[in-house]
Design an enzyme around this catalytic site. Structure first.
Site, PDB file in Angstrom:
ATOM      1  N   GLU A  36       9.545  -3.326  13.092  1.00 13.40           N
ATOM      2  CA  GLU A  36       9.357  -2.220  12.153  1.00 13.40           C
ATOM      3  C   GLU A  36       8.076  -1.507  12.571  1.00 13.40           C
ATOM      4  O   GLU A  36       6.995  -2.082  12.499  1.00 13.40           O
ATOM      5  CB  GLU A  36       9.201  -2.768  10.727  1.00 13.40           C
ATOM      6  N   SER A  84       5.151  -7.056   3.089  1.00 18.32           N
ATOM      7  CA  SER A  84       5.560  -7.440   4.446  1.00 18.32           C
ATOM      8  C   SER A  84       6.143  -8.847   4.497  1.00 18.32           C
ATOM      9  O   SER A  84       6.088  -9.597   3.523  1.00 18.32           O
ATOM     10  CB  SER A  84       4.346  -7.373   5.370  1.00 18.32           C
ATOM     11  N   LYS A 128      -1.469  -7.094  -9.446  1.00 15.16           N
ATOM     12  CA  LYS A 128      -2.407  -7.148  -8.312  1.00 15.16           C
ATOM     13  C   LYS A 128      -2.038  -5.975  -7.398  1.00 15.16           C
ATOM     14  O   LYS A 128      -1.099  -6.057  -6.609  1.00 15.16           O
ATOM     15  CB  LYS A 128      -2.242  -8.501  -7.586  1.00 15.16           C
ATOM     16  N   CYS A 131       9.680   2.030   3.349  1.00 18.69           N
ATOM     17  CA  CYS A 131      10.578   0.935   3.733  1.00 18.69           C
ATOM     18  C   CYS A 131      11.989   1.451   3.929  1.00 18.69           C
ATOM     19  O   CYS A 131      12.820   0.794   4.527  1.00 18.69           O
ATOM     20  CB  CYS A 131      10.565  -0.167   2.689  1.00 18.69           C
ATOM     21  N   PHE A 134       0.807  -1.230   0.000  1.00 19.21           N
ATOM     22  CA  PHE A 134       0.000   0.000   0.000  1.00 19.21           C
ATOM     23  C   PHE A 134       0.833   1.269   0.000  1.00 19.21           C
ATOM     24  O   PHE A 134       0.340   2.337  -0.337  1.00 19.21           O
ATOM     25  CB  PHE A 134      -0.935   0.015   1.227  1.00 19.21           C
ATOM     26  N   GLU A 161      -4.997  -3.840  -2.065  1.00 17.81           N
ATOM     27  CA  GLU A 161      -6.447  -3.662  -1.909  1.00 17.81           C
ATOM     28  C   GLU A 161      -6.753  -2.354  -1.178  1.00 17.81           C
ATOM     29  O   GLU A 161      -7.888  -1.902  -1.155  1.00 17.81           O
ATOM     30  CB  GLU A 161      -7.062  -4.864  -1.171  1.00 17.81           C
TER      31      GLU A 161
HETATM   32  P1  NAD Z   1       1.426  -6.563   2.863  1.00 20.03           P
HETATM   33  O1  NAD Z   1       2.429  -7.655   2.814  1.00 20.03           O
HETATM   34  O2  NAD Z   1       0.403  -6.593   3.907  1.00 20.03           O
HETATM   35  O3  NAD Z   1       0.646  -6.532   1.453  1.00 20.03           O
HETATM   36  C1  NAD Z   1       1.372  -6.583   0.242  1.00 20.03           C
HETATM   37  C2  NAD Z   1       0.548  -7.369  -0.777  1.00 20.03           C
HETATM   38  O4  NAD Z   1       0.478  -8.726  -0.393  1.00 20.03           O
HETATM   39  C3  NAD Z   1      -0.879  -6.864  -0.922  1.00 20.03           C
HETATM   40  O5  NAD Z   1      -1.185  -6.809  -2.296  1.00 20.03           O
HETATM   41  C4  NAD Z   1      -1.704  -7.889  -0.173  1.00 20.03           C
HETATM   42  O6  NAD Z   1      -2.984  -8.085  -0.752  1.00 20.03           O
HETATM   43  C5  NAD Z   1      -0.892  -9.152  -0.283  1.00 20.03           C
HETATM   44  N1  NAD Z   1      -0.966  -9.997   0.920  1.00 20.03           N
HETATM   45  C6  NAD Z   1      -0.880  -9.575   2.198  1.00 20.03           C
HETATM   46  N2  NAD Z   1      -0.928 -10.634   3.036  1.00 20.03           N
HETATM   47  C7  NAD Z   1      -1.041 -11.734   2.271  1.00 20.03           C
HETATM   48  C8  NAD Z   1      -1.126 -13.131   2.555  1.00 20.03           C
HETATM   49  N3  NAD Z   1      -1.098 -13.605   3.793  1.00 20.03           N
HETATM   50  N4  NAD Z   1      -1.245 -13.985   1.511  1.00 20.03           N
HETATM   51  C9  NAD Z   1      -1.253 -13.530   0.253  1.00 20.03           C
HETATM   52  N5  NAD Z   1      -1.187 -12.222  -0.067  1.00 20.03           N
HETATM   53  C10 NAD Z   1      -1.070 -11.331   0.918  1.00 20.03           C
HETATM   54  O7  NAD Z   1       2.256  -5.196   2.888  1.00 20.03           O
HETATM   55  P2  NAD Z   1       1.684  -3.735   3.062  1.00 20.03           P
HETATM   56  O8  NAD Z   1       1.247  -3.562   4.466  1.00 20.03           O
HETATM   57  O9  NAD Z   1       0.751  -3.442   1.962  1.00 20.03           O
HETATM   58  O10 NAD Z   1       3.012  -2.872   2.806  1.00 20.03           O
HETATM   59  C11 NAD Z   1       3.869  -2.430   3.826  1.00 20.03           C
HETATM   60  C12 NAD Z   1       5.060  -3.354   3.955  1.00 20.03           C
HETATM   61  O11 NAD Z   1       5.773  -3.393   2.717  1.00 20.03           O
HETATM   62  C13 NAD Z   1       6.060  -2.835   4.976  1.00 20.03           C
HETATM   63  O12 NAD Z   1       6.478  -3.897   5.770  1.00 20.03           O
HETATM   64  C14 NAD Z   1       7.208  -2.290   4.137  1.00 20.03           C
HETATM   65  O13 NAD Z   1       8.477  -2.328   4.756  1.00 20.03           O
HETATM   66  C15 NAD Z   1       7.157  -3.205   2.954  1.00 20.03           C
HETATM   67  N6  NAD Z   1       7.782  -2.568   1.798  1.00 20.03           N
HETATM   68  C16 NAD Z   1       9.025  -3.001   1.424  1.00 20.03           C
HETATM   69  C17 NAD Z   1       9.674  -2.376   0.366  1.00 20.03           C
HETATM   70  C18 NAD Z   1      11.050  -2.798  -0.068  1.00 20.03           C
HETATM   71  O14 NAD Z   1      11.429  -2.459  -1.179  1.00 20.03           O
HETATM   72  N7  NAD Z   1      11.794  -3.525   0.724  1.00 20.03           N
HETATM   73  C19 NAD Z   1       9.029  -1.341  -0.316  1.00 20.03           C
HETATM   74  C20 NAD Z   1       7.758  -0.946   0.091  1.00 20.03           C
HETATM   75  C21 NAD Z   1       7.144  -1.584   1.152  1.00 20.03           C
END
Ligand code: NAD
Length: 558
Positions: free
Chosen positions: A443, A249, A196, A343, A172, A199
């Site tokens: 984090e 994440s 994808k 991040c 997000f 959401e």
């Molecule tokens: P998230 O992992 O909750 O969601 C990311 C995507 O994965 C979404 O599209 C979501 O629908 C899907 N998803 C989430 N849980 C899932 C599951 N159990 N099974 C299948 N799909 C699933 O992450 P977020 O909260 O949207 O984003 C923030 C996180 O992203 C932070 O931890 C941040 O550090 C990380 N991030 C990392 C970088 C990097 O380059 N290292 C860059 C941006 C964000």
């Protein structure tokens, strides 16, 4: 509000599109070049984090709809693959022009759905735009190599060919930039794509897709499916999808990496992962002879406490000789900007020597920051993404206080006039933080700056290197000697020298190291092209065979 009505206008861009004039809040999928309403009975609200208004609703895409998106991508692949690279680049050239023209609308959408300030949202779009600009000259990165006369009369050359259908799963926090890390690179290399979006903020992806099609991206080259876990699992399992890029994440990253690589796919994961398990999966991946690129933000401790959701901790080391004003400005910007939801946020400062004068200055500067809805012109930082995110941030701050840290500035109870329902957290500073505290190990992903102290640069470097994460680290100093020592000895993958958030531009790649990165193929840049292409080698012989060459069953040698 204003000229951009939130409810039914925020997907509209200045182009003709099949859904421009829709009034429904329901966001369609994009399948084979058409915006298609999902037949799903389940929808998830997209909520403006400053107001709690429902901005739109994404469908939990049905399996049938997902399959038709993959079929569309599969069908579009042969002709897109055979489209000259110069033509594919020209689509990107037009695409970057359209993104520029629609920058304000894109940024407004990002602010409405994600919460960051309009200026920061412009930055979100701009950093993605730079990837598109880089894709305009991608042909040179996709070129193969040529070895002449490698044996008598024999030449060998290599070709970098697209993989086929690729997919991207987005977080997000950068709703424009991260989709743009993915599909422009994949598509310019000749692949077709299933995106994808998160959401929580799908609007920017929809607008970008519309612009990409206006730029000339043929039907089916880019498809969008909405949803959460089920559609992600479908992406991991689908036999026609050859590669998966993920940013997000740790839990999701771990799950997606293992599930997709078990299916023999290339997986590129930028997330918070467990190194040990990543290594196990990397070995599994090697068995399948697939290329694995994981950028993982990490924690070994997580093995001992598997419930905890820990993540990146980017450190800023401040030397006593650093310029006080520019350093404090940098720390405040990198710690509190985007409400800490980056991040690469600098969430931990290590002061070398006496920290007192620095803390006072930091407090003075942080207190001047204006917390407001991102659409308000005076906002320095907006809300965090959700009520749950706010609760988590507040809980971690309290855990720091309970374990002995000093709360220099507390932003937990902030109320923003006119936006009383928003998920706001004001700038918060915890001092005297030690590595054993939960607030240091996790984090926080909110506007919270942790302050630590070290007696020497060696001690500060040791603190940073003891941390299992390795996404980024910065030093603030006027000493070249200290800067060079830091650059050499720090184990993080992205180093800033008087630069707080050292995210490389697209001619490099987004790099992490240590537990923040496993594998070798990063997002965008040269590594991104390698991720989205496979090498074919050709060995050719053109010589006069009329004299006959006789048979030999032995292994050919030169
Ligand atoms: P998230 O992992 O909750 O969601 C990311 C995507 O994965 C979404 O599209 C979501 O629908 C899907 N998803 C989430 N849980 C899932 C599951 N159990 N099974 C299948 N799909 C699933 O992450 P977020 O909260 O949207 O984003 C923030 C996180 O992203 C932070 O931890 C941040 O550090 C990380 N991030 C990392 C970088 C990097 O380059 N290292 C860059 C941006 C964000």
């Amino acid at each position: 509000p204003g000229i951009f009505a939130v409810a039914n206008h925020h997907f509209s861009v200045a182009t003709e599109s099949s859904w421009k004039h829709r009034t429904s809040l329901r966001v369609p999928n994009l399948i084979g070049g058409s915006f298609v309403d999902s037949q799903s009975s389940e929808f998830v609200d997209v909520i403006n984090p400053a107001t709690q208004e429902v901005v739109s609703q994404i469908p939990l895409t049905t399996d049938k709809e997902f399959k038709s998106a993959v079929s569309a991508a599969k069908e579009a692949f042969p002709s897109w693959k055979n489209t000259p690279i110069t033509t594919r680049q020209r689509v990107m050239l037009k695409f970057q022009e359209l993104i520029r023209k629609n920058m304000d609308k894109l940024a407004f959408n990002v602010t409405t759905e994600q919460g960051k300030t309009l200026k920061d949202a412009q930055g979100d779009v701009f950093r993605g735009l730079e990837v598109v600009e880089h894709a305009c000259g991608m042909a040179t990165l996709q070129m193969g190599e040529y070895g002449s006369n490698v044996s008598n009369g024999i030449d060998t050359y290599s070709l970098r060919e697209p993989l086929g259908v690729c997919a991207g799963i987005c977080p997000f926090n950068f709703p424009a930039m991260i989709p743009l890390w993915m599909f422009p690179v994949a598509a310019t290399c000749g692949n077709t794509f299933i995106l994808k979006p998160s959401e929580k903020d799908p609007g920017a992806s929809m607008m970008l897709a519309e612009l990409a099609m206006e730029a000339g991206l043929p039907d089916g080259v880019l498809n969008i499916v909405h949803g959460t876990h089920d559609v992600v699992n479908a992406i991991c399992d689908d036999d026609d999808i050859r590669a998966v890029s993920f940013v997000g994440s740790n839990q999701a990253g771990m799950h997606i990496y293992s599930r997709a690589s078990a299916k023999g796919k290339r997986v590129q994961v930028s997330a918070i992962l467990l190194t040990l398990l990543s290594t196990v999966f990397a070995n599994v991946a090697n068995m399948f002879n697939i290329i694995v690129s994981i950028e993982a933000k990490y924690i070994a401790d997580q093995l001992k406490c598997p419930q905890s959701n820990m993540g990146a901790k980017n450190h800023g080391v401040v030397m006593p000789d650093a310029n006080i004003d520019s350093t404090v400005n940098a720390l405040v910007g990198a710690g509190f900007g985007a409400a800490g939801q980056r991040c690469m946020a600098l969430s931990t400062v290590v002061f070398v020597g006496d920290s007192k004068p620095w803390e006072e200055k930091l407090l003075e500067r942080a207190k001047t920051l204006k917390v407001n809805a991102g659409t308000e012109p005076d906002a320095d930082l907006g809300p965090v993404i959700s009520k749950q995110a706010k609760e988590r941030v507040c809980r971690l701050v309290q855990s720091g206080v309970d374990s002995g840290a000093k709360l220099l500035l507390d932003g937990r109870d902030i109320v923003v006039p006119g936006y009383e329902k928003g998920n706001f957290v004001g700038p918060t500073i915890l001092c005297g933080v030690t590595p054993d505290m939960e607030c240091y190990k996790e984090e926080i992903f909110g506007p919270v700056l942790l302050c630590m102290q070290a007696n020497s640069l060696d001690e500060a470097i040791n603190i940073v290197n003891q941390n299992m994460y390795g996404n980024g680290a910065a030093i603030f100093t006027t000493s070249g000697v200290a800067a060079r020592k830091f650059q050499t000895e720090i184990e993080s993958g992205q180093i800033g020298i008087n630069v707080p958030i050292p995210v490389p531009l697209p001619f490099f790649s987004f790099t992490g190291s240590k537990a923040s990165f496993v594998g070798d193929l990063n997002f965008y840049g040269k590594a991104g092209v390698q991720f989205y292409t496979q090498i074919k080698t050709v060995t050719q012989q053109w010589k006069d065979l009329s004299s006959g060459s006789g048979n030999s069953l032995a292994m050919p040698t030169s």
